[in-house]
Design a protein around this motif. Structure first.
Motif, PDB file in Angstrom:
ATOM      1  N   UNK A 151       0.817  -1.206   0.000  1.00  0.00           N
ATOM      2  CA  UNK A 151       0.000   0.000   0.000  1.00  0.00           C
ATOM      3  C   UNK A 151       0.854   1.259   0.000  1.00  0.00           C
ATOM      4  N   UNK A 152       0.409   2.235  -0.774  1.00  0.00           N
ATOM      5  CA  UNK A 152       1.019   3.555  -0.758  1.00  0.00           C
ATOM      6  C   UNK A 152       0.138   4.574  -0.071  1.00  0.00           C
ATOM      7  N   UNK A 153      -0.790   4.108   0.761  1.00  0.00           N
ATOM      8  CA  UNK A 153      -1.753   5.012   1.390  1.00  0.00           C
ATOM      9  C   UNK A 153      -1.403   5.369   2.826  1.00  0.00           C
ATOM     10  N   UNK A 154      -0.398   4.720   3.401  1.00  0.00           N
ATOM     11  CA  UNK A 154      -0.016   5.057   4.773  1.00  0.00           C
ATOM     12  C   UNK A 154       1.441   4.660   4.998  1.00  0.00           C
ATOM     13  N   UNK A 155       1.979   5.149   6.116  1.00  0.00           N
ATOM     14  CA  UNK A 155       3.323   4.770   6.523  1.00  0.00           C
ATOM     15  C   UNK A 155       4.395   5.094   5.499  1.00  0.00           C
ATOM     16  N   UNK A 156       5.377   4.207   5.411  1.00  0.00           N
ATOM     17  CA  UNK A 156       6.488   4.375   4.483  1.00  0.00           C
ATOM     18  C   UNK A 156       5.978   4.437   3.050  1.00  0.00           C
ATOM     19  N   UNK A 157       4.944   3.647   2.739  1.00  0.00           N
ATOM     20  CA  UNK A 157       4.383   3.658   1.380  1.00  0.00           C
ATOM     21  C   UNK A 157       3.898   5.034   0.981  1.00  0.00           C
ATOM     22  N   UNK A 158       3.192   5.716   1.896  1.00  0.00           N
ATOM     23  CA  UNK A 158       2.697   7.062   1.599  1.00  0.00           C
ATOM     24  C   UNK A 158       3.850   8.046   1.425  1.00  0.00           C
ATOM     25  N   UNK A 159       4.908   7.866   2.211  1.00  0.00           N
ATOM     26  CA  UNK A 159       6.080   8.736   2.084  1.00  0.00           C
ATOM     27  C   UNK A 159       6.750   8.534   0.730  1.00  0.00           C
ATOM     28  N   UNK A 160       6.854   7.281   0.292  1.00  0.00           N
ATOM     29  CA  UNK A 160       7.446   6.999  -1.016  1.00  0.00           C
ATOM     30  C   UNK A 160       6.575   7.570  -2.137  1.00  0.00           C
ATOM     31  N   UNK A 161       5.257   7.459  -2.012  1.00  0.00           N
ATOM     32  CA  UNK A 161       4.351   8.051  -3.010  1.00  0.00           C
ATOM     33  C   UNK A 161       4.593   9.551  -3.117  1.00  0.00           C
ATOM     34  N   UNK A 162       4.685  10.218  -1.969  1.00  0.00           N
ATOM     35  CA  UNK A 162       4.906  11.666  -1.964  1.00  0.00           C
ATOM     36  C   UNK A 162       6.213  12.016  -2.667  1.00  0.00           C
ATOM     37  N   UNK A 163       7.260  11.254  -2.387  1.00  0.00           N
ATOM     38  CA  UNK A 163       8.556  11.500  -3.020  1.00  0.00           C
ATOM     39  C   UNK A 163       8.455  11.330  -4.535  1.00  0.00           C
ATOM     40  N   UNK A 164       7.827  10.245  -4.989  1.00  0.00           N
ATOM     41  CA  UNK A 164       7.742   9.968  -6.421  1.00  0.00           C
ATOM     42  C   UNK A 164       6.944  11.049  -7.147  1.00  0.00           C
ATOM     43  N   UNK A 165       5.830  11.449  -6.569  1.00  0.00           N
ATOM     44  CA  UNK A 165       4.997  12.471  -7.215  1.00  0.00           C
ATOM     45  C   UNK A 165       5.730  13.807  -7.260  1.00  0.00           C
ATOM     46  N   UNK A 166       6.410  14.145  -6.160  1.00  0.00           N
ATOM     47  CA  UNK A 166       7.120  15.423  -6.114  1.00  0.00           C
ATOM     48  C   UNK A 166       8.252  15.471  -7.143  1.00  0.00           C
ATOM     49  N   UNK A 167       9.024  14.400  -7.253  1.00  0.00           N
ATOM     50  CA  UNK A 167      10.153  14.395  -8.183  1.00  0.00           C
ATOM     51  C   UNK A 167       9.668  14.379  -9.630  1.00  0.00           C
ATOM     52  N   UNK A 168       8.706  13.526  -9.948  1.00  0.00           N
ATOM     53  CA  UNK A 168       8.264  13.415 -11.343  1.00  0.00           C
ATOM     54  C   UNK A 168       7.511  14.648 -11.803  1.00  0.00           C
ATOM     55  N   UNK A 169       6.847  15.341 -10.865  1.00  0.00           N
ATOM     56  CA  UNK A 169       6.090  16.530 -11.257  1.00  0.00           C
ATOM     57  C   UNK A 169       6.949  17.785 -11.283  1.00  0.00           C
ATOM     58  N   UNK A 170       8.128  17.734 -10.658  1.00  0.00           N
ATOM     59  CA  UNK A 170       8.920  18.957 -10.551  1.00  0.00           C
ATOM     60  C   UNK A 170      10.364  18.795 -10.967  1.00  0.00           C
ATOM     61  N   UNK A 171      10.611  18.059 -12.058  1.00  0.00           N
ATOM     62  CA  UNK A 171      11.993  17.819 -12.475  1.00  0.00           C
ATOM     63  C   UNK A 171      12.744  19.112 -12.783  1.00  0.00           C
ATOM     64  N   UNK A 172      12.021  20.158 -13.180  1.00  0.00           N
ATOM     65  CA  UNK A 172      12.694  21.413 -13.541  1.00  0.00           C
ATOM     66  C   UNK A 172      13.264  22.136 -12.333  1.00  0.00           C
ATOM     67  N   UNK A 173      12.903  21.701 -11.124  1.00  0.00           N
ATOM     68  CA  UNK A 173      13.401  22.370  -9.924  1.00  0.00           C
ATOM     69  C   UNK A 173      14.688  21.746  -9.393  1.00  0.00           C
ATOM     70  N   UNK A 174      15.158  20.670 -10.021  1.00  0.00           N
ATOM     71  CA  UNK A 174      16.354  19.986  -9.554  1.00  0.00           C
ATOM     72  C   UNK A 174      17.512  20.173 -10.531  1.00  0.00           C
ATOM     73  N   UNK A 175      18.723  20.266  -9.977  1.00  0.00           N
ATOM     74  CA  UNK A 175      19.921  20.397 -10.786  1.00  0.00           C
ATOM     75  C   UNK A 175      20.482  19.000 -11.089  1.00  0.00           C
ATOM     76  N   UNK A 176      21.224  18.841 -12.197  1.00  0.00           N
ATOM     77  CA  UNK A 176      21.790  17.528 -12.532  1.00  0.00           C
ATOM     78  C   UNK A 176      22.616  16.924 -11.400  1.00  0.00           C
ATOM     79  N   UNK A 177      23.364  17.763 -10.665  1.00  0.00           N
ATOM     80  CA  UNK A 177      24.209  17.251  -9.585  1.00  0.00           C
ATOM     81  C   UNK A 177      23.392  16.649  -8.447  1.00  0.00           C
TER      82      UNK A 177
END
Length: 337
Positions: free
Chosen positions: A158-184
């Motif tokens: 499940x990605x709805x609670x606990x570590x799963x929810x934290x991983x979901x948040x990370x994945x959505x944030x990174x994939x939706x905001x690639x322009x905010x990160x530098x290559x390094x």
């Protein structure tokens, strides 16, 4: 394919290709992003799909959208090429069924399906559009014995609670905001991803106590920060209440944040101010009084908010809102002309 100017991101949109080439190119890209696979679809003749490949050092992400589709990783394909990586599929919309050996797993929104490239499997999506994020992590970068990891590979998590929810948040944030990160920053993001995946597997194995201390520390820090962001509106959110919610001492909590060069109170205040800034710059919220925005983001009174805002940005909230409004009007002026 178009290369991003920031993170190493390649974007495919079937609409950019002739109809007859779309499905074959999509299949090639999925095989590159994960491992060689055979794909089948009722819509292969006029395929409508997108796929992005995001390189995070050894790890990678590939958010994708497609119609009805089936994925087949066969023993023959495994013999031809096996990158020996663990894969997670985060379903955001739609669903399907995964089958391997004699087991079966039903997938729905905010479920993770896990597999590895050394195992044959079939995944069949339900009719209708599917949105998902594929995650590729080399098994050597996961801090758990491979023999134990194999016990949970194939499970739906499940990605709805606990570590799963934290991983979901990370994945959505990174994939939706690639322009905010530098290559390094890509390798660092990849390490965080590997740690979160390791923690997810460890939880499924009930083996969190066997994780390396640095992985447990990093995961706890991410959990705490996510908790703070979810509760910014609570005026009683303090280092003490955060520590109590995570069953750690205040001194241990401060130690987690000290490694990032910030204090817990400073992080809470900074997140509140960033959220308030977004509201102040939002044209649709221009009629909302500033004291209401302050309260919405956890500030107990208007004066405290104004002092904190001026200290952080060198300008009052009222002047910031006015400057944002003027900038919006100036940007819209050429279009109106």
């Amino acid at each position: 394919m178009r290369d991003s100017l920031v993170l190493d991101v390649k974007v495919f949109n079937s609409a950019d290709l002739p109809v007859g080439d779309r499905f074959d190119v999509f299949q090639q890209l999925v095989s590159q992003a994960h491992a060689p696979m055979h794909l089948m679809s009722d819509f292969a003749a006029d395929f409508d799909g997108t796929l992005s490949q995001i390189d995070l050092g050894e790890a990678s992400l590939w958010p994708t959208t497609f119609p009805q589709l089936s994925f087949h990783r066969t023993p023959r394909l495994i013999r031809q090429s096996d990158p020996e990586s663990c894969h997670l599929t985060l379903v955001l919309r739609g669903g399907g069924v995964a089958r391997w050996e004699r087991a079966e797993s039903v997938l729905g929104p905010y479920d993770f399906h896990t597999n590895h490239t050394s195992q044959a499997y079939d995944i069949v999506s339900r009719p209708g559009p599917v949105d998902m994020i594929g995650v590729e992590v080399p098994r050597t970068s996961l801090d758990l014995p491979w023999g134990r990891l194999r016990q949970v590979i194939g499970q739906a998590m499940s990605g709805r609670d606990g570590i799963g929810a934290l991983l979901v948040q990370f994945l959505i944030q990174v994939t939706a905001g690639t322009s905010t990160y530098q290559p390094a920053e890509a390798p660092r993001l990849g390490r965080v991803l590997s740690e979160l995946v390791t923690a997810l597997f460890a939880r499924a194995l009930d083996a969190e106590e066997h994780l390396p201390p640095e992985t447990r520390t990093r995961t706890l820090t991410l959990e705490v920060k996510a908790f703070i962001r979810r509760n910014l509106c609570d005026p009683d959110l303090t280092p003490g209440s955060v520590a109590a919610a995570h069953f750690v001492s205040r001194s241990h909590l401060h130690q987690l944040f000290r490694k990032d060069g910030i204090t817990v109170a400073g992080y809470i205040r900074g997140q509140r101010l960033e959220s308030a800034c977004a509201d102040l710059a939002n044209a649709s919220a221009s009629a909302v009084p500033i004291h209401v925005i302050a309260a919405r983001h956890g500030f107990k009174d208007h004066a405290t908010f104004t002092r904190a805002f001026r200290a952080a940005y060198g300008i009052t909230p009222r002047d910031y809102r006015h400057a944002a409004r003027v900038a919006t009007l100036m940007e819209a002026a050429p279009a109106a002309g």
